[in-house]
Design a protein around this motif. Structure first.
Motif, mmCIF file in Angstrom:
data_model
loop_
_atom_site.group_PDB
_atom_site.id
_atom_site.type_symbol
_atom_site.label_atom_id
_atom_site.label_comp_id
_atom_site.label_asym_id
_atom_site.label_seq_id
_atom_site.Cartn_x
_atom_site.Cartn_y
_atom_site.Cartn_z
ATOM 1 N N SER A 142 0.836 -1.197 0.000
ATOM 2 C CA SER A 142 0.000 0.000 0.000
ATOM 3 C C SER A 142 0.868 1.243 0.000
ATOM 4 N N GLU A 143 0.240 2.378 -0.193
ATOM 5 C CA GLU A 143 0.971 3.635 -0.326
ATOM 6 C C GLU A 143 1.602 4.042 0.997
ATOM 7 N N ALA A 144 2.842 4.505 0.934
ATOM 8 C CA ALA A 144 3.538 4.955 2.140
ATOM 9 C C ALA A 144 2.902 6.242 2.656
ATOM 10 N N ALA A 145 3.028 6.453 3.954
ATOM 11 C CA ALA A 145 2.498 7.663 4.571
ATOM 12 C C ALA A 145 3.489 8.174 5.601
ATOM 13 N N GLY A 146 3.713 9.480 5.604
ATOM 14 C CA GLY A 146 4.596 10.076 6.598
ATOM 15 C C GLY A 146 3.869 10.285 7.910
ATOM 16 N N GLY A 147 4.610 10.691 8.919
ATOM 17 C CA GLY A 147 4.023 10.951 10.226
ATOM 18 C C GLY A 147 4.742 12.110 10.881
ATOM 19 N N SER A 148 4.272 12.487 12.054
ATOM 20 C CA SER A 148 4.855 13.619 12.773
ATOM 21 C C SER A 148 5.671 13.200 13.981
ATOM 22 N N SER A 149 5.694 11.910 14.294
ATOM 23 C CA SER A 149 6.365 11.446 15.508
ATOM 24 C C SER A 149 7.847 11.169 15.317
ATOM 25 N N GLY A 150 8.282 11.036 14.063
ATOM 26 C CA GLY A 150 9.653 10.627 13.784
ATOM 27 C C GLY A 150 9.829 9.128 13.680
ATOM 28 N N LEU A 151 8.748 8.380 13.902
ATOM 29 C CA LEU A 151 8.797 6.924 13.811
ATOM 30 C C LEU A 151 8.027 6.444 12.590
ATOM 31 N N THR A 152 8.499 5.336 12.014
ATOM 32 C CA THR A 152 7.836 4.725 10.862
ATOM 33 C C THR A 152 7.746 3.223 11.075
ATOM 34 N N TRP A 153 6.577 2.674 10.784
ATOM 35 C CA TRP A 153 6.385 1.225 10.819
ATOM 36 C C TRP A 153 6.666 0.656 9.434
ATOM 37 N N VAL A 154 7.553 -0.316 9.379
ATOM 38 C CA VAL A 154 7.985 -0.910 8.112
ATOM 39 C C VAL A 154 7.475 -2.352 8.096
ATOM 40 N N VAL A 155 6.609 -2.651 7.114
ATOM 41 C CA VAL A 155 5.795 -3.860 7.194
ATOM 42 C C VAL A 155 5.850 -4.675 5.910
ATOM 43 N N ASP A 156 6.086 -5.962 6.063
ATOM 44 C CA ASP A 156 5.859 -6.930 4.989
ATOM 45 C C ASP A 156 4.758 -7.861 5.475
ATOM 46 N N PRO A 157 3.555 -7.764 4.917
ATOM 47 C CA PRO A 157 2.439 -8.535 5.458
ATOM 48 C C PRO A 157 2.598 -10.035 5.282
ATOM 49 N N ILE A 158 3.155 -10.445 4.146
ATOM 50 C CA ILE A 158 3.492 -11.852 3.922
ATOM 51 C C ILE A 158 4.822 -11.883 3.177
ATOM 52 N N ASP A 159 5.892 -12.114 3.912
ATOM 53 C CA ASP A 159 7.209 -12.263 3.301
ATOM 54 C C ASP A 159 7.355 -13.716 2.883
ATOM 55 N N GLY A 160 7.622 -13.933 1.600
ATOM 56 C CA GLY A 160 7.648 -15.287 1.075
ATOM 57 C C GLY A 160 6.317 -15.632 0.430
ATOM 58 N N THR A 161 5.790 -14.708 -0.379
ATOM 59 C CA THR A 161 4.458 -14.894 -0.959
ATOM 60 C C THR A 161 4.379 -16.129 -1.859
ATOM 61 N N VAL A 162 5.444 -16.418 -2.590
ATOM 62 C CA VAL A 162 5.419 -17.612 -3.447
ATOM 63 C C VAL A 162 5.342 -18.875 -2.587
ATOM 64 N N ASN A 163 6.092 -18.918 -1.487
ATOM 65 C CA ASN A 163 5.963 -20.034 -0.550
ATOM 66 C C ASN A 163 4.529 -20.128 -0.029
ATOM 67 N N PHE A 164 3.956 -18.989 0.317
ATOM 68 C CA PHE A 164 2.580 -18.925 0.799
ATOM 69 C C PHE A 164 1.617 -19.489 -0.240
ATOM 70 N N LEU A 165 1.816 -19.096 -1.493
ATOM 71 C CA LEU A 165 0.950 -19.559 -2.574
ATOM 72 C C LEU A 165 0.996 -21.078 -2.713
ATOM 73 N N TYR A 166 2.183 -21.651 -2.614
ATOM 74 C CA TYR A 166 2.360 -23.085 -2.828
ATOM 75 C C TYR A 166 2.171 -23.927 -1.558
ATOM 76 N N GLY A 167 1.954 -23.277 -0.439
ATOM 77 C CA GLY A 167 1.792 -24.032 0.799
ATOM 78 C C GLY A 167 3.099 -24.486 1.417
ATOM 79 N N ILE A 168 4.208 -23.874 1.027
ATOM 80 C CA ILE A 168 5.501 -24.168 1.649
ATOM 81 C C ILE A 168 5.562 -23.402 2.971
ATOM 82 N N PRO A 169 5.827 -24.069 4.087
ATOM 83 C CA PRO A 169 5.700 -23.421 5.406
ATOM 84 C C PRO A 169 6.876 -22.523 5.773
ATOM 85 N N ALA A 170 7.295 -21.671 4.853
ATOM 86 C CA ALA A 170 8.387 -20.719 5.098
ATOM 87 C C ALA A 170 7.947 -19.347 4.607
#
Length: 280
Positions: free
Chosen positions: A77-105
């Motif tokens: 999704s689109e990045a968004a700035g903030g005013s606190s100086g902190l940023t959350w850096v997120v990968d919702p599903i790292d290893g999407t191809v593994n996820f697609l194939y049912g590989i448990p990694a």
């Protein structure tokens, strides 16, 4: 948790862990229900599923409620700035191809950093990597150590390159994969062996857990390594780029310091672009 100009890192870590566990449960449920590819991105191999998008939306919503003044940088999704100086850096599903194939990694990766969205300049404060299939939760806080399900982790110490089990990954670009395979051919000749798991966050956590001795990769995005790099470094690994620079998309190496130097030298000897010949 209320927003604060000077947040408690332990509270940030607890928020990252709680949200990652909730998101992981959602993704695992979607995996069991059946996965559909929503689109391709940089190449036909670079896919995104509906579950990726739904999981990131959940994470973003939970963080926005808890920390409305923080920025957000996610893969889907689109990045968004903030005013606190902190940023959350997120990968919702790292290893999407593994996820697609049912590989448990595959994993949910959430980190919070200060200093912007450039890995070469940010300071990671807390991070969590959850593998919902295995039930493993890796956590780390700056200066507070790294843990797997509450048990402290320690990366492998003095290991010679010839005895090292090394993890790596490959680009979604076929042309780049061919070049990366050529490099791997040189590295495997001087190391114990190579592992290619398919999720950078888990590769880095495996370094932290001593399951592999080292990991290197080029072309990583910030969300690929934000949380995992903190876990590895807090477990005692050196996480860096070329010639001591900060880890970035140009290069990330995670290992004990001497092994990291030997691996970088081997990559240079293999002709990896941007690395000069290095003395051992």
């Amino acid at each position: 948790m209320p927003s604060s100009a000077s947040p408690d890192p332990a509270e940030l870590l607890e928020l990252a862990r709680a949200v990652a566990l909730e998101a992981g449960a959602l993704a695992l449920q979607r995996r069991r229900e059946g996965v559909e590819v929503a689109a391709s991105k940089s190449s036909p191999e670079d896919i995104v599923t509906h579950a990726d998008r739904e999981t990131e939306a959940l994470i973003r919503a939970r963080l926005a409620v808890a920390r409305p003044d923080d920025g957000f940088l996610g893969e889907e999704s689109e990045a968004a700035g903030g005013s606190s100086g902190l940023t959350w850096v997120v990968d919702p599903i790292d290893g999407t191809v593994n996820f697609l194939y049912g590989i448990p990694a595959w994993a949910v990766s959430i980190a919070v950093v200060e200093g912007g969205t450039d890995p070469s300049t940010w300071n990671a404060l807390a991070g969590c990597v959850v593998n919902p299939t295995s039930g493993e939760t890796f956590t780390a806080m700056r200066g507070g150590g790294a843990f797997l399900n509450g048990v402290r982790l320690r990366a492998n110490g003095a290991v010679d390159l010839a005895s090292a089990l090394i993890g790596t990954g490959f680009s979604y670009s076929a042309e780049r994969r061919v070049e990366q395979a050529r490099i791997v051919g040189h590295v495997v000749a001087v190391a114990r062996d190579i592992r290619r798991i398919g999720a950078a966050s888990l590769d880095l956590c495996n370094v932290a857990a001593g399951r592999i001795d080292a990991y290197y990769e080029r072309g990583l995005k910030p969300w690929d390594h934000a949380a995992g790099a903190l876990v590895a470094s807090e477990a005692g690994a050196r996480v860096s780029g070329a010639a001591g620079a900060a880890a970035s998309g140009d290069l990330l190496i995670a290992a004990a310091p001497d092994l990291a130097a030997a691996l970088e030298s081997a990559l240079a000897d293999a002709g990896m672009s941007g690395l000069g010949g290095t003395a051992r």
